[in-house]
Design an enzyme around this catalytic site. Structure first.
Site, PDB file in Angstrom:
ATOM      1  CB  THR A 101      -0.825  -0.095   1.113  1.00  0.00           C
ATOM      2  OG1 THR A 101      -1.802   1.412   1.086  1.00  0.00           O
ATOM      3  CG2 THR A 101      -0.320   0.005   2.520  1.00  0.00           C
ATOM      4  CG  ASN A 102       2.131   3.616  -2.627  1.00  0.00           C
ATOM      5  OD1 ASN A 102       3.371   3.512  -2.075  1.00  0.00           O
ATOM      6  ND2 ASN A 102       2.074   2.952  -3.730  1.00  0.00           N
ATOM      7  CG  ASN A 103      -4.143   4.891   2.562  1.00  0.00           C
ATOM      8  OD1 ASN A 103      -3.624   5.458   3.691  1.00  0.00           O
ATOM      9  ND2 ASN A 103      -5.244   5.313   1.983  1.00  0.00           N
TER      10      ASN A 103
ATOM     11  CG  HIS B 159      -4.646   7.908   6.612  1.00  0.00           C
ATOM     12  ND1 HIS B 159      -4.718   8.661   7.596  1.00  0.00           N
ATOM     13  CD2 HIS B 159      -4.396   8.523   5.482  1.00  0.00           C
ATOM     14  CE1 HIS B 159      -4.385   9.903   7.053  1.00  0.00           C
ATOM     15  NE2 HIS B 159      -4.351   9.834   5.940  1.00  0.00           N
ATOM     16  CE  LYS B 160      -5.175   0.602   1.745  1.00  0.00           C
ATOM     17  NZ  LYS B 160      -6.069   0.423   0.592  1.00  0.00           N
TER      18      LYS B 160
ATOM     19  CG  ASP C  91      -9.121  -1.947  -4.248  1.00  0.00           C
ATOM     20  OD1 ASP C  91      -8.654  -0.837  -3.901  1.00  0.00           O
ATOM     21  OD2 ASP C  91      -9.706  -2.030  -5.325  1.00  0.00           O
ATOM     22  CB  THR C  92     -11.178  -0.460   0.974  1.00  0.00           C
ATOM     23  OG1 THR C  92     -10.638  -1.286   1.761  1.00  0.00           O
ATOM     24  CG2 THR C  92     -12.326   0.118   1.732  1.00  0.00           C
TER      25      THR C  92
ATOM     26  CG  ASP D 152     -13.185   6.741   8.269  1.00  0.00           C
ATOM     27  OD1 ASP D 152     -13.519   5.905   7.597  1.00  0.00           O
ATOM     28  OD2 ASP D 152     -11.842   6.795   8.682  1.00  0.00           O
TER      29      ASP D 152
ATOM     30  CE  LYS E 180     -11.628   3.286   9.630  1.00  0.00           C
ATOM     31  NZ  LYS E 180     -10.980   3.836   8.684  1.00  0.00           N
TER      32      LYS E 180
HETATM   33  P1  ITT Z   1      -3.491   2.007  -1.781  1.00  0.00           P
HETATM   34  O1  ITT Z   1      -4.095   1.444  -3.175  1.00  0.00           O
HETATM   35  O2  ITT Z   1      -2.001   2.397  -1.956  1.00  0.00           O
HETATM   36  O3  ITT Z   1      -3.580   0.642  -0.667  1.00  0.00           O
HETATM   37  P2  ITT Z   1      -5.883   3.596  -1.674  1.00  0.00           P
HETATM   38  O4  ITT Z   1      -5.902   5.085  -0.924  1.00  0.00           O
HETATM   39  O5  ITT Z   1      -5.993   3.638  -3.062  1.00  0.00           O
HETATM   40  O6  ITT Z   1      -4.352   3.118  -1.405  1.00  0.00           O
HETATM   41  P3  ITT Z   1      -8.058   1.805  -1.628  1.00  0.00           P
HETATM   42  O7  ITT Z   1      -7.879   1.808  -3.319  1.00  0.00           O
HETATM   43  O8  ITT Z   1      -8.206   0.603  -0.729  1.00  0.00           O
HETATM   44  O9  ITT Z   1      -6.876   2.592  -0.943  1.00  0.00           O
HETATM   45  O10 ITT Z   1      -9.248   2.542  -1.258  1.00  0.00           O
HETATM   46  C1  ITT Z   1     -10.108   3.341  -2.006  1.00  0.00           C
HETATM   47  C2  ITT Z   1     -10.714   4.540  -1.518  1.00  0.00           C
HETATM   48  O11 ITT Z   1     -11.676   4.287  -0.305  1.00  0.00           O
HETATM   49  C3  ITT Z   1      -9.569   5.636  -0.504  1.00  0.00           C
HETATM   50  O12 ITT Z   1      -9.150   6.209  -1.194  1.00  0.00           O
HETATM   51  C4  ITT Z   1     -10.617   6.045   0.506  1.00  0.00           C
HETATM   52  O13 ITT Z   1     -11.009   7.292  -0.200  1.00  0.00           O
HETATM   53  C5  ITT Z   1     -11.485   4.951   0.759  1.00  0.00           C
HETATM   54  N1  ITT Z   1     -11.363   4.100   1.917  1.00  0.00           N
HETATM   55  C6  ITT Z   1     -10.553   3.039   2.035  1.00  0.00           C
HETATM   56  N2  ITT Z   1     -10.672   2.775   3.372  1.00  0.00           N
HETATM   57  C7  ITT Z   1     -11.477   3.498   3.895  1.00  0.00           C
HETATM   58  C8  ITT Z   1     -11.576   3.559   5.313  1.00  0.00           C
HETATM   59  O14 ITT Z   1     -11.251   2.597   6.331  1.00  0.00           O
HETATM   60  N3  ITT Z   1     -12.331   4.639   5.773  1.00  0.00           N
HETATM   61  C9  ITT Z   1     -12.897   5.730   4.843  1.00  0.00           C
HETATM   62  N4  ITT Z   1     -12.540   5.706   3.435  1.00  0.00           N
HETATM   63  C10 ITT Z   1     -11.720   4.617   2.881  1.00  0.00           C
END
Ligand code: ITT
Length: 194
Positions: free
Chosen positions: A8-10, A12-13, A69-70, A152, A172
């Site tokens: 991941t590049n996120n 927060h995650k 992926d979320t 969130d 959370k």
């Molecule tokens: P990586 O692909 O690098 O892991 P990303 O930010 O692109 O990071 P995702 O594709 O999994 O992450 O998530 C898509 C978006 O969904 C993300 O940018 C947030 O806007 C939202 N999201 C994901 N998880 C969330 C959470 O726990 N709470 C709120 N919004 C979330």
């Protein structure tokens, strides 16, 4: 302690998942394995994107890794933004713009049911596994709170009266989509497999 790459590049995650894993596993970041470019996410489903990210890292490193992926799936919007959650309003990861667009698209809408869905793709010793976590809830009519990230401030999980952004990270994580998917991942990994 097992070592595993989290693709991941996120940031927060990364911190959410590290907290969920405790000290059972040491997370290795993309930066630590020399991957600094954005990993493509071009699949049509969360499952496809999670696998695409994990496979990309596995092909570069040959090491055990996982990616998640979320998506936020809103019932009245036919499941959107879903797989497009990161780039709902703009091409970048503009959380504020995404939240504004979501509120606009739900204006006057009484059905505010939504769910977060996380899919984790794990590649362990070259074999692929998928884990899913879901949390049901509703979309508030305005943003509240400043914890967390993304959607969130608008997401009120079922059974709660506050948004994820008004909850502590621990609260959370205890009920979230990612928390649930990671719990399945951890159970699998702890089962003597790593
Ligand atoms: P990586 O692909 O690098 O892991 P990303 O930010 O692109 O990071 P995702 O594709 O999994 O992450 O998530 C898509 C978006 O969904 C993300 O940018 C947030 O806007 C939202 N999201 C994901 N998880 C969330 C959470 O726990 N709470 C709120 N919004 C979330």
């Amino acid at each position: 302690m097992g070592k595993i790459i989290f693709a991941t590049n996120n940031a927060h995650k990364l911190s959410e998942v590290q907290a969920l894993l405790g000290d059972a596993f040491e997370l290795v970041t993309l930066k630590e394995c020399g991957i600094t470019e954005d990993i493509p996410e071009t699949a049509a489903t969360l499952e496809g994107n999670a696998l695409q990210k994990a496979r990309y890292v596995f092909e570069k490193t040959g090491a055990d890794c996982f990616a998640d992926d979320t998506g936020l799936e809103v019932e009245a919007l036919g499941g959107e933004p879903g797989v497009h959650s990161a780039r709902y309003a703009t091409d970048g990861h503009d959380f504020a713009a995404n939240n504004r667009l979501l509120l606009k698209n739900l204006e006057g809408q009484s059905n505010r049911k939504a769910r977060f869905r996380t899919v984790i793709a794990l590649i362990l010793e070259g074999k692929e596994y998928l884990f899913e976590g879901i949390v049901e809830g509703t979309i508030a009519t305005r943003e509240s709170g400043c914890e967390g990230f993304g959607y969130d401030p608008l997401f009120v999980p079922s059974g709660e009266i506050v948004t994820f952004a008004q909850m502590s990270a621990e609260a959370k994580n205890a009920i979230s989509h990612r928390g649930r998917a990671v719990a399945k991942l951890v159970n699998f990994l702890k089962d003597g497999k790593l």
